[in-house]
Design a protein around this motif. Sequence first.
Motif, PDB file in Angstrom:
ATOM      1  N   GLU A  49       0.814  -1.222   0.000  1.00 27.72           N
ATOM      2  CA  GLU A  49       0.000   0.000   0.000  1.00 27.72           C
ATOM      3  C   GLU A  49       0.849   1.275   0.000  1.00 27.72           C
ATOM      4  OE1 GLU A  49      -2.547  -0.339   3.386  1.00 27.72           O
ATOM      5  OE2 GLU A  49      -3.529  -2.138   2.649  1.00 27.72           O
ATOM      6  N   ILE A  50       2.168   1.156   0.099  1.00 29.00           N
ATOM      7  CA  ILE A  50       3.040   2.337   0.205  1.00 29.00           C
ATOM      8  C   ILE A  50       3.116   3.064  -1.132  1.00 29.00           C
ATOM      9  CG2 ILE A  50       5.403   3.134   0.628  1.00 29.00           C
ATOM     10  CD1 ILE A  50       5.748   0.760   2.533  1.00 29.00           C
ATOM     11  N   ALA A 115       0.482   6.307   2.122  1.00 31.96           N
ATOM     12  CA  ALA A 115      -0.114   5.065   1.628  1.00 31.96           C
ATOM     13  C   ALA A 115      -1.397   5.372   0.885  1.00 31.96           C
ATOM     14  CB  ALA A 115      -0.401   4.128   2.797  1.00 31.96           C
TER      15      ALA A 115
END
Length: 170
Positions: A49-50, A115
Motif C-alpha cells: 500500500e506504500i 499510503a
Amino acid sequence: PKILAFSPTATTYQVTSESSATPATEAGTTTAPAIAPVLLNWTIANPTEIQAIQDVGFAPDGSVKADPMTFEFADGLPNELSTSCVESAVSLQCENVPTNATQVGEYTFYLRVIAGRNGALETIAEQAPMVAITPLAPVISSFQVDGKNALEEPRQVLPLNPDLGEIEIL
C-alpha cells in the motif's frame, strides 16, 4: 501500512573529512562513534500500500536541519533503496539508509509513510530518538612550555616566585 520499527543505526556519529558511512556502534559500548551521514533503519508492515516514504531531520528548535528525502514507490521498490531494503509480502525492512544529515548538531528524524488505500491517501508518521553528530576531536600536534617539547620533558616546574630557586622533581 504500519511502522513497526524506526531508529537510527547509532545514537552518535562523527564528522570526518571522508563522507562514507561505517557500521553503527552498539548501545552501551565504548567504541568510536559511527561516521556521518546518519543512517536509519525501519520496518513497515503491508508494503504493497506504500506510495512514498519520506525521512526528514529536525533540529531541537523544530527547524529542518536535514532536508527531506522522498522515495517514490509508484514502480515498486525505488533503486535508491534496493541495496538497503528487503521487501516481502508482509513487510519492508530497511537498514543503513543514508540521510542528508552530515553537519555537526542534534537531529530528530521523522519517517512519513504515504499510503494509498481505496483511492484515499493516508499518512503515517513515526519519530526516532535524537541523534548527535559530533565534531572531530582536536589533535595536539605540538605542545611546548618555554620552548621545550612537553612530551620529551613531561615533568616541569615553573616557579611562581623566582627567589625560591629551582625545585627538583623526582
